[in-house]
Scaffold this active site. Structure first.
Site, mmCIF file in Angstrom:
data_model
loop_
_atom_site.group_PDB
_atom_site.id
_atom_site.type_symbol
_atom_site.label_atom_id
_atom_site.label_comp_id
_atom_site.label_asym_id
_atom_site.label_seq_id
_atom_site.Cartn_x
_atom_site.Cartn_y
_atom_site.Cartn_z
ATOM 1 N N SER A 128 -10.567 -6.721 9.419
ATOM 2 C CA SER A 128 -11.735 -6.023 8.924
ATOM 3 C C SER A 128 -12.535 -7.040 8.130
ATOM 4 O O SER A 128 -12.014 -7.642 7.204
ATOM 5 C CB SER A 128 -11.271 -4.875 8.028
ATOM 6 O OG SER A 128 -12.327 -4.008 7.738
ATOM 7 N N ARG A 168 0.835 -1.204 0.000
ATOM 8 C CA ARG A 168 0.000 0.000 0.000
ATOM 9 C C ARG A 168 0.864 1.245 0.000
ATOM 10 O O ARG A 168 1.841 1.324 0.751
ATOM 11 C CB ARG A 168 -0.930 0.001 1.216
ATOM 12 C CG ARG A 168 -1.839 -1.204 1.201
ATOM 13 C CD ARG A 168 -2.891 -1.169 2.283
ATOM 14 N NE ARG A 168 -3.699 -2.380 2.193
ATOM 15 C CZ ARG A 168 -4.683 -2.709 3.015
ATOM 16 N NH1 ARG A 168 -4.991 -1.880 4.006
ATOM 17 N NH2 ARG A 168 -5.365 -3.821 2.861
ATOM 18 N N GLU A 227 -6.970 -1.646 14.948
ATOM 19 C CA GLU A 227 -7.541 -2.557 13.950
ATOM 20 C C GLU A 227 -6.539 -3.648 13.570
ATOM 21 O O GLU A 227 -5.372 -3.376 13.279
ATOM 22 C CB GLU A 227 -7.927 -1.769 12.695
ATOM 23 C CG GLU A 227 -8.464 -2.677 11.594
ATOM 24 C CD GLU A 227 -8.697 -1.933 10.278
ATOM 25 O OE1 GLU A 227 -8.819 -0.686 10.314
ATOM 26 O OE2 GLU A 227 -8.739 -2.597 9.236
ATOM 27 N N ARG A 268 0.453 -6.601 12.417
ATOM 28 C CA ARG A 268 -0.218 -6.013 13.576
ATOM 29 C C ARG A 268 -0.414 -7.045 14.693
ATOM 30 O O ARG A 268 -0.469 -6.687 15.870
ATOM 31 C CB ARG A 268 -1.557 -5.398 13.161
ATOM 32 C CG ARG A 268 -1.344 -4.150 12.309
ATOM 33 C CD ARG A 268 -2.611 -3.395 12.028
ATOM 34 N NE ARG A 268 -2.332 -2.210 11.216
ATOM 35 C CZ ARG A 268 -3.242 -1.320 10.837
ATOM 36 N NH1 ARG A 268 -4.510 -1.486 11.181
ATOM 37 N NH2 ARG A 268 -2.892 -0.281 10.105
ATOM 38 N N ARG A 322 1.781 0.594 10.307
ATOM 39 C CA ARG A 322 1.422 1.068 8.959
ATOM 40 C C ARG A 322 2.630 0.966 8.039
ATOM 41 O O ARG A 322 3.468 1.854 7.989
ATOM 42 C CB ARG A 322 0.922 2.513 9.063
ATOM 43 C CG ARG A 322 0.177 3.028 7.850
ATOM 44 C CD ARG A 322 -0.440 4.392 8.119
ATOM 45 N NE ARG A 322 -1.448 4.339 9.176
ATOM 46 C CZ ARG A 322 -2.722 3.988 8.978
ATOM 47 N NH1 ARG A 322 -3.141 3.694 7.767
ATOM 48 N NH2 ARG A 322 -3.551 3.951 9.983
#
Length: 431
Positions: free
Chosen positions: A352, A262, A349, A391, A277
Site C-alpha cells: 500500500s 496488529r 493486497e 503475503r 492476516r
RNA sequence: GGAGAGAUGGCCGAGUCGGCUGAAGGCGCUCGCCUGCUAAGCGAGUGUGGGGGGAAACUUCCACCGAGGGUUCGAAUCCCUCUCUCUCCGCCA
C-alpha cells in the site's frame, strides 16, 4: 491534522471534500468554527491584559530602582494577574476542544482520487504479468506449507494463539531471504536502510495518525504508555519528529525491515487461515520526506520501487487506486499493489503506497527551510510497503507450486536461498 | 536498581542577589563591500508559533530558554512533578 487556517478559510470546501470519504464531519466542522471564534475573542482580550501587565511590571521595576513606592501598582496588577489566570484557563479549554476536533478529522483526498464508496469502487490502474495456468488443482499456501513441513499454525497457536505462525527450515529461510532481497532492491533505489525500535510511545503513534482514533487496533504494553508498532511507517516517519530539515537535503528516502504487530480487532472471521492476516508479520517499508512540489511525482516513483519486487520475483499483480471511500485516515492518495494468489483465486493486497501530504508532518512537526530564507514549510511524507513479507511468501508458494508438491524458487531469489532451485519437503531434506 | 550532573536559538555556548535578556559571545547562513580566482577581511541582517493591520515588502501585540504545574506585580533565573541525556556503582543479552 488539517491546516487550521485552511479550515477557517474554506470550511465549506473542506466539508465537501471530506464528504467524499463517506463519513459525516459537518457537525464537527461547525463546532470547530464556533469554538475557534470563541477562542479568538478570548485570545485578543487576554493578550491585551498581558500587554498591560508587561508594561506596568516594567514601570514597577523602574519605580523600585528609583526607590519610589509602587504598592498601588502592585495591588492593581494583582487583580489583573488573577483575571489573566482565569481567562487563560478558559482559553486552554477552547484550545483543547479545537485540538480534539482537529485530531479526529481525516485527511482530505487529493483531487486525482476517484470518488467511490468502498473497495468495490477501486479502479484497476494496471495489470502486470499473466495469471499462471495449472494443469492440476492448485493448493492454498497453508496446505502447501504444512505438507512441506515449513509452516506450522497448530503449534504456533499452542504458544501464542490464533493468527500466529511458526516457520521451519526453508520456510524460515525464505522469509529471511525475502527480507534481504527486498532491502537490497530498495537500498539500490537510493533508500537508506534503517533499523528502528519496534516499540514506540504515544506521541509517535499520534504523529502518524494511528492515535487517538485507532487505539483498539494496536497492541499496548500493559501499564505503560508504549505500543508495538503496526508498521515501520510509525518509527521511521518519527525519525525527524520536531525537526527543521534543509531543503537541499530533500527528498529523504528510508527503507526499514521490521516486525509489525496488529490486534486485528474487528476482522474476526476474515482470513482466519494462513499467513494473510497475522498478529505479527514482517514488512519492508519505504518512506520518503519530500517538498510539497514533488510529493506526487515521488509517489509514482515509490509505487514503481515497490512494484520492482514483484517484477523481479515474476509474480503477477495489479495496481489499484483507492477510491475516496476506501482511503485510510491519514492518506491523501493511495495505490494498492495486489499480488495474484492462485490458492485464493484472487488478487490480494501486498503493498500500500500513500502520500500523506502534510497531514502527518503537521502532527509530527516536521518542517523544512531553504537555506538563507526565513520561514519554514511542512514537508510531505509518503510511504509504501516494499513489500509485506508474509503475503509475498503466500504469493510465492501459491504461484510457484508444482504438481509434486514442491515449490520452485524464482531465479532472482536463488542467491538468497543458498542457490537452491526449489523448496522441498523437510522430510526429504532430512533423509 | 542505588548515587550524582545536566537539558538555553540551525549548531556551540554565557546568563550575577528574579526586573530593557528573545536572550551576550562564537560558528554557520544571507546580502553588500573589498580582493587576479579561492581563502582571509570589513559592514549589515539572520528563531519558532499564534492574534491584529497591509495586495505585498513589512509592521504591531502575545507566547516560547526539555515538558507540565506553582510562587510573584514580574521567572531562562526560585519551588514541585515528569521526560530525556551524561558520569559512577550494581545487574545483564
Amino acid at each position: 491534522m488539517l491546516d487550521l487556517k485552511r479550515l477557517r478559510r474554506d470550511v465549506e470546501l473542506v466539508k465537501k471534500e471530506l464528504k467524499k470519504r463517506g463519513g459525516d464531519y459537518d457537525h464537527q466542522l461547525e463546532e470547530f468554527a464556533n469554538v475557534d471564534a470563541e477562542r479568538r475573542s478570548i485570545l485578543s482580550s487576554v493578550e491585551a491584559l498581558k500587554h498591560e501587565r508587561n508594561v506596568v511590571s516594567d514601570a514597577i521595576a523602574r519605580m523600585k530602582k528609583a526607590k519610589e513606592n509602587a504598592a498601588d501598582q502592585i495591588e492593581k496588577m494583582r487583580a489583573v494577574s488573577q483575571k489573566i489566570k482565569e481567562m487563560d484557563g478558559l482559553l486552554s479549554e477552547k484550545e483543547e476542544a479545537i485540538h480534539n476536533i482537529l485530531m479526529s478529522l481525516p485527511n482530505v483526498p487529493h483531487s486525482s482520487v476517484p470518488e467511490g464508496n468502498d473497495s468495490a469502487d477501486n479502479p484497476v490502474l494496471k495489470t502486470v504479468g499473466s495469471v499462471p495456468d495449472f494443469d492440476f488443482q492448485p493448493l492454498d499456501h497453508w496446505t502447501i506449507g504444512e505438507q512441506l513441513g515449513i509452516l506450522d499454525f497448530k503449534r504456533a497457536a499452542r504458544m501464542s494463539g490464533a493468527r500466529f505462525a511458526l516457520y521451519f527450515g526453508q520456510g524460515a529461510q525464505l522469509e529471511r531471504a525475502l527480507i534481504n532481497f527486498m532491502l537490497d532492491i530498495q537500498t539500490g533505489h537510493g533508500y537508506r536502510e534503517v533499523l528502528p525500535p519496534f516499540i514506540v510511545n504515544r506521541t509517535a503513534m499520534t504523529a502518524t495518525g494511528q492515535l487517538p482514533k485507532f487505539e483498539e487496533d494496536l497492541f499496548k504494553l500493559e501499564g505503560l504508555d508504549y505500543f508495538l508498532i503496526p508498521t515501520a511507517e510509525v518509527p521511521v516517519t518519527n525519525i525527524h519528529q520536531g525537526e527543521i530539515l534543509d531543503e537541499e537535503d530533500l527528498p529523504l528516502y528510508y527503507a526499514a525491515h521490521t516486525a509489525c504487530f496488529r490486534s486485528e480487532a474487528g476482522s474476526y472471521g476474515k482470513d482466519t487461515r494462513g499467513l494473510i492476516r497475522q498478529h505479527q508479520f514482517n514488512k519492508v517499508e519505504i518512506v520518503k520526506f519530500t517538498t510539497p512540489e514533488t510529493s506526487y511525482d515521488e509517489l509514482e516513483k515509490l509505487l514503481k520501487d515497490a512494484e520492482t519486487v514483484l517484477e523481479r520475483l515474476e509474480i503477477p499483480y495489479q495496481v489499484i487506486t483507492l477510491c475516496s471511500g476506501d482511503l485510510g485516515f491519514s492518506a491523501a492518495k493511495t495505490y494498492d499493489i495486489e499480488g495474484w494468489m492462485p490458492g485464493q483465486g484472487a488478487y490480494r493486497e501486498i503493498s500500500s503506497c500513500s502520500n500523506f501530504e502534510d497531514f502527518q508532518a503537521r502532527r509530527a512537526g516536521i518542517r523544512f527551510r531553504k537555506k538563507g530564507r526565513k520561514g519554514t514549510r511542512l514537508v510531505h511524507t509518503l510511504n509504501g510497503s516494499g513489500l509485506a513479507v508474509g503475503r509475498t511468501v503466500v504469493a510465492l508458494l501459491e504461484n510457484y507450486q508444482q504438481a509434486d508438491g514442491t515449490v520452485v524458487i524464482p531465479d532472482a531469489l536463488r542467491p538468497y536461498m543458498g542457490g537452491a532451485e526449489r523448496i522441498v519437503s523437510i522430510d526429504e531434506v532430512l533423509s
